[in-house]
Design a protein around this motif. Structure first.
Motif, PDB file in Angstrom:
ATOM      1  N   GLN A 161      66.803  51.369  62.225  1.00  0.00           N
ATOM      2  CA  GLN A 161      66.300  50.250  63.029  1.00  0.00           C
ATOM      3  C   GLN A 161      66.486  48.962  62.233  1.00  0.00           C
ATOM      4  O   GLN A 161      66.338  48.964  61.016  1.00  0.00           O
ATOM      5  CB  GLN A 161      64.807  50.420  63.320  1.00  0.00           C
ATOM      6  N   GLU A 205      67.924  47.473  57.370  1.00  0.00           N
ATOM      7  CA  GLU A 205      67.961  48.598  58.297  1.00  0.00           C
ATOM      8  C   GLU A 205      67.282  49.765  57.605  1.00  0.00           C
ATOM      9  O   GLU A 205      67.537  50.013  56.419  1.00  0.00           O
ATOM     10  CB  GLU A 205      69.389  48.967  58.683  1.00  0.00           C
ATOM     11  N   ALA A 257      67.772  57.437  69.644  1.00  0.00           N
ATOM     12  CA  ALA A 257      66.800  56.822  68.741  1.00  0.00           C
ATOM     13  C   ALA A 257      66.196  57.840  67.784  1.00  0.00           C
ATOM     14  O   ALA A 257      65.781  57.489  66.678  1.00  0.00           O
ATOM     15  CB  ALA A 257      65.695  56.141  69.545  1.00  0.00           C
ATOM     16  N   GLN A 304      58.518  49.251  64.325  1.00  0.00           N
ATOM     17  CA  GLN A 304      59.463  49.813  65.289  1.00  0.00           C
ATOM     18  C   GLN A 304      59.626  51.311  65.082  1.00  0.00           C
ATOM     19  O   GLN A 304      59.686  52.071  66.056  1.00  0.00           O
ATOM     20  CB  GLN A 304      60.819  49.115  65.165  1.00  0.00           C
TER      21      GLN A 304
END
Length: 157
Positions: free
Chosen positions: A43, A148, A30, A76
């Protein structure tokens, strides 16, 4: 907004609650720290049920809807930052965003979509949230997601 207000305090004042940091859905991590920089993987906009907001912007999805999806991605990204650093107060600056829009042919409002994320980051980090950015259109994105976004963040020790 007070100059001494921390990002964590701004987040609370704005009434924003971060989702859990999303787990990678492929063979990547991540985030990756390199010196004083934190690189965040792209993300996509997750719904509360764990699925994604899907569709092509400019046909099935409006600019206003995609703006909200980009804002969700911003939340996020904040969750991943907090997970990586322990606190958003360790963020020195948002350096750069790359925003990708699942766009219909001829679509021209990519920046208006990615503003959903950019404006959120500025609200949370103040001047340090202003960043360099690219907002580009793609013929498709994984899982047919609408947007994204990935980020590069400067961090404090």
């Amino acid at each position: 907004m007070a100059e001494t207000e921390t990002p964590e305090a701004r987040l609370a004042r704005l009434g924003l609650v971060l989702p859990p940091a999303p787990a990678p859905v492929g063979r990547y991590v991540a985030y990756r720290r390199a010196g004083d920089l934190l690189f965040l993987s792209g993300q996509g906009p997750r719904r509360p049920d764990g699925g994604y907001h899907e569709g092509q912007v400019g046909t099935a999805v409006s600019v206003a809807e995609a703006y909200e999806h980009a804002r969700l991605v911003g939340l996020q990204l904040l969750a991943v930052m907090r997970s990586a650093l322990g606190s958003l107060d360790r963020v020195a600056a948002i350096v750069k965003l790359l925003g990708m829009v699942n766009a219909a042919a001829g679509f021209r409002d990519h920046p208006a979509v990615i503003n959903g994320c950019s404006e959120l980051l500025e609200a949370v980090f103040g001047e340090e949230g202003r960043h360099a950015r690219s907002a580009v259109g793609m013929g498709s994105l994984p899982n047919n997601i609408t947007v994204e976004i990935e980020a590069i963040v400067a961090i404090r020790p």
